[in-house]
Write a protein that holds these residues in place. Sequence first.
Motif, PDB file in Angstrom:
ATOM      1  N   SER A   1      -1.635  10.935  17.395  1.00 49.23           N
ATOM      2  CA  SER A   1      -1.509   9.489  17.638  1.00 49.23           C
ATOM      3  C   SER A   1      -0.154   8.962  17.172  1.00 49.23           C
ATOM      4  N   ALA A   2       0.329   9.480  16.054  1.00 49.08           N
ATOM      5  CA  ALA A   2       1.634   9.052  15.547  1.00 49.08           C
ATOM      6  C   ALA A   2       2.742   9.428  16.537  1.00 49.08           C
ATOM      7  N   TYR A   3       2.679  10.626  17.078  1.00 45.48           N
ATOM      8  CA  TYR A   3       3.683  11.033  18.067  1.00 45.48           C
ATOM      9  C   TYR A   3       3.567  10.216  19.356  1.00 45.48           C
ATOM     10  N   ARG A   4       2.334   9.936  19.765  1.00 47.07           N
ATOM     11  CA  ARG A   4       2.160   9.118  20.975  1.00 47.07           C
ATOM     12  C   ARG A   4       2.758   7.734  20.761  1.00 47.07           C
ATOM     13  N   ASN A   5       2.465   7.129  19.612  1.00 41.16           N
ATOM     14  CA  ASN A   5       3.007   5.800  19.328  1.00 41.16           C
ATOM     15  C   ASN A   5       4.519   5.843  19.116  1.00 41.16           C
ATOM     16  N   LEU A   6       5.000   6.939  18.563  1.00 43.69           N
ATOM     17  CA  LEU A   6       6.450   7.119  18.459  1.00 43.69           C
ATOM     18  C   LEU A   6       7.068   7.117  19.854  1.00 43.69           C
ATOM     19  N   GLY A   7       6.420   7.807  20.785  1.00 44.77           N
ATOM     20  CA  GLY A   7       6.890   7.799  22.173  1.00 44.77           C
ATOM     21  C   GLY A   7       6.915   6.393  22.747  1.00 44.77           C
TER      22      GLY A   7
ATOM     23  N   SER B   1       4.923  13.382   9.891  1.00 43.46           N
ATOM     24  CA  SER B   1       5.369  14.423   8.952  1.00 43.46           C
ATOM     25  C   SER B   1       4.437  14.553   7.752  1.00 43.46           C
ATOM     26  N   LEU B   2       3.782  13.460   7.362  1.00 43.93           N
ATOM     27  CA  LEU B   2       2.886  13.502   6.195  1.00 43.93           C
ATOM     28  C   LEU B   2       1.473  13.954   6.541  1.00 43.93           C
ATOM     29  N   SER B   3       1.083  13.811   7.783  1.00 46.18           N
ATOM     30  CA  SER B   3      -0.318  14.031   8.159  1.00 46.18           C
ATOM     31  C   SER B   3      -0.685  15.506   8.245  1.00 46.18           C
ATOM     32  N   ASP B   4      -1.904  15.791   7.787  1.00 42.99           N
ATOM     33  CA  ASP B   4      -2.482  17.113   8.013  1.00 42.99           C
ATOM     34  C   ASP B   4      -3.701  16.982   8.928  1.00 42.99           C
ATOM     35  N   ASP B   5      -3.912  15.774   9.440  1.00 44.01           N
ATOM     36  CA  ASP B   5      -5.008  15.496  10.371  1.00 44.01           C
ATOM     37  C   ASP B   5      -4.428  15.474  11.792  1.00 44.01           C
TER      38      ASP B   5
ATOM     39  N   ALA C   1       0.832  -1.210   0.000  1.00 47.04           N
ATOM     40  CA  ALA C   1       0.000   0.000   0.000  1.00 47.04           C
ATOM     41  C   ALA C   1       0.864   1.257   0.000  1.00 47.04           C
ATOM     42  N   LEU C   2       1.967   1.233   0.760  1.00 44.99           N
ATOM     43  CA  LEU C   2       2.839   2.412   0.813  1.00 44.99           C
ATOM     44  C   LEU C   2       3.582   2.631  -0.494  1.00 44.99           C
ATOM     45  N   GLU C   3       3.849   1.537  -1.221  1.00 47.79           N
ATOM     46  CA  GLU C   3       4.476   1.702  -2.543  1.00 47.79           C
ATOM     47  C   GLU C   3       3.510   2.381  -3.505  1.00 47.79           C
ATOM     48  N   ALA C   4       2.232   2.067  -3.358  1.00 49.49           N
ATOM     49  CA  ALA C   4       1.223   2.696  -4.226  1.00 49.49           C
ATOM     50  C   ALA C   4       0.999   4.150  -3.832  1.00 49.49           C
ATOM     51  N   GLU C   5       0.960   4.403  -2.507  1.00 49.81           N
ATOM     52  CA  GLU C   5       0.745   5.770  -2.021  1.00 49.81           C
ATOM     53  C   GLU C   5       1.369   5.904  -0.629  1.00 49.81           C
ATOM     54  N   ASN C   6       2.351   6.767  -0.539  1.00 46.07           N
ATOM     55  CA  ASN C   6       3.026   7.001   0.746  1.00 46.07           C
ATOM     56  C   ASN C   6       2.166   7.950   1.576  1.00 46.07           C
ATOM     57  N   SER C   7       1.263   7.373   2.356  1.00 52.32           N
ATOM     58  CA  SER C   7       0.300   8.188   3.095  1.00 52.32           C
ATOM     59  C   SER C   7       0.590   8.166   4.593  1.00 52.32           C
TER      60      SER C   7
END
Length: 199
Positions: free
Chosen positions: A88-94, A78-82, A43-49
Amino acid sequence: LLLLVLCFDVTLDAQAAHRALRICNKAYKDKDFVKAKAKYNEALEAENSAKGNYNMGNALYEGGDYEEAAKKYEEAASLSDDPVITSSAYRNLGDAQYQQENYKESVEAYKQSLRINPDDNETKYNLSKAIRRLRQQQEQQQQDQQNQDQQDQDQQDQDQQQQGEGQPQQGNSDQESQGDPQQDQQQQQDGQPQEQDQP
């Protein structure tokens, strides 16, 4: 006409990527993290979302690959505008950094998440836990450094002491050489055969 074809092609790619994400999500829910990871890659190869990277990060995290999961969460943020996905990405990164005992990075990621969503109690709890672990880690590192410094000093003292034992001491050799001349002569004679007077 060319613009219409390009738009249609992008729409097909987006639909294919969305379909692939649904398949990935099903594999993830079924706890088939290996399959989910493979499908998320497609999926990421088709669209890096942002969503794709976030979900791939979750699959990697659940599979125990915290380092790669952290990379995907960073990419998602870095990609998200939501703001929900970013937070959530930063929390999971933590969480991924915490699992690797990278407590300083974990604290920073949780803070970043809370800047976006300050009411997230789970992240607040995780932040306080990471801060405690960071302090413990810093105290342990400080103690380890003090122990190493003491060992280095002890070794240096021992080396100096051994160097001192291998050399003659100046004070004693001078006193020995300043003995009684008659006694020195007698000691020399004692060590040599005596000559007898012959008539």
